[in-house]
Motif scaffolding. Sequence first.
Motif, short mmCIF file in Angstrom:
data_model
loop_
_atom_site.label_atom_id
_atom_site.label_comp_id
_atom_site.label_asym_id
_atom_site.label_seq_id
_atom_site.Cartn_x
_atom_site.Cartn_y
_atom_site.Cartn_z
N ILE A 1 13.97 51.21 42.23
CA ILE A 1 13.77 51.37 40.79
C ILE A 1 13.51 52.84 40.47
CG2 ILE A 1 11.27 50.88 40.84
CD1 ILE A 1 13.55 49.32 38.23
N ASP A 2 14.33 53.42 39.59
CA ASP A 2 14.30 54.85 39.27
C ASP A 2 13.50 55.11 38.02
OD1 ASP A 2 15.55 56.38 41.13
OD2 ASP A 2 17.49 56.44 40.15
N GLY A 3 12.41 55.87 38.14
CA GLY A 3 11.65 56.29 36.98
C GLY A 3 12.34 57.43 36.24
N PRO B 1 18.76 58.74 34.71
CA PRO B 1 17.55 57.93 34.62
C PRO B 1 17.65 56.77 33.62
CG PRO B 1 17.27 59.91 33.32
CD PRO B 1 18.63 60.01 33.96
N GLY B 2 18.83 56.50 33.10
CA GLY B 2 18.97 55.44 32.11
C GLY B 2 18.59 55.94 30.73
N GLU B 3 18.49 55.01 29.79
CA GLU B 3 18.25 55.38 28.40
C GLU B 3 16.92 54.86 27.87
OE1 GLU B 3 20.47 57.49 27.10
OE2 GLU B 3 21.51 57.31 29.03
N ASP B 4 16.09 54.26 28.72
CA ASP B 4 14.82 53.71 28.26
C ASP B 4 13.66 54.70 28.32
OD1 ASP B 4 16.12 51.32 27.85
OD2 ASP B 4 15.44 50.39 29.71
N ASP B 5 13.81 55.76 29.12
CA ASP B 5 12.81 56.83 29.20
C ASP B 5 11.43 56.34 29.64
OD1 ASP B 5 14.97 58.14 28.11
OD2 ASP B 5 13.95 58.84 26.31
N VAL B 6 11.41 55.47 30.65
CA VAL B 6 10.15 54.94 31.16
C VAL B 6 9.83 55.59 32.51
CG1 VAL B 6 8.87 52.87 31.86
CG2 VAL B 6 10.54 52.74 30.00
N GLY B 7 8.67 56.24 32.61
CA GLY B 7 8.27 56.90 33.84
C GLY B 7 7.84 55.92 34.92
#
Length: 330
Positions: A141-143, A150-156
């Motif tokens: 799982i990539d933060g 990093p995707g588009e949700d911007d979750v650390g």
Amino acid sequence: MHTRVTALLGTRYPIIQGGMQWVGRAELAAAVSNAGGLGVLTALTQPTPDALADEIARCRRLTDQPFGVNLTLLPTASPPPYEAYLDAAIAGGVRVLETAGRSPRRFIDKAKAAGLVVVHKCTSVRHALSAERDGVDAVSIDGFECAGHPGEDDVGGLVLIPAAARQVKIPLVASGGIADGRGMAAALALGAEGINMGTRFCATVEAPIHPRIKQALVDAGEPQTRLIFRSLRNTGRVLDNAVSREVIARETRPGGCGYEELRPLVAGARGRAALEAGEVDDGLVWAGQVVGLIDDIPDCATLIQRIVTDCRQRLHAAAQAFGLPPGAPR
């Protein structure tokens, strides 16, 4: 160290070198595997499936430990011959297939029938659960801190890792923002059973990139990455340099721009040339916020042993702080 990840991968430590375009080659993968982690060759770094077969054979000559192959499934109308690359990995006796990008659903059964362990890298809990349903053996799982996409949700990671851990039943690997034993200890405490590092392994002796690129990673601080392709909904994190600044300037001007205008700036061949020539400002240098934690360029064996030792010490100190039974970290 013993977790479900080490059992699955057959490694001494639950540390994976993520697949990285132009960087995931035999010398780096073998060094990581020899040091007790899982080295990973990047399939699409090789121009053809036959070239990947040759690289697998070269890696096999450099290590007798397990290593993997990364197959990144790109959002493109003209896809590479993914199945032929998978066939090369199977024929080469590769132990682990790391997939990333689009869903690996259509390749999972074939890979597992050939005895490969499938680890899928994703950037959200919903995609992790989807991969689990599709039958992958583990999820990475990539933060939002990570290099690459990093995707588009911007979750650390501090939120994303435990959010995934409380729902995903298969082994979970934490990726993004990890460079040392503190990060590994935190990932384990958050519910992961292993870690995946990309940027940190770029700043090692064995990484097949120019010393000036490695030094640029050492010199950079945590604010010195940039997010490109935001306007295209294909966000990527790269090192702050002349090319990334120009990409952002074009994306954010009135009216924006399309990918075709950006293509000459971001072309893979240009990035590869920059990595090999050491010209930091000549192409994209993919890097995560973890650059702020990188202070040196050790060999992979030194780096991994340092991470493992520091992780054990951090976990031991935390246990003692809460009055748990004493015992020297091993």
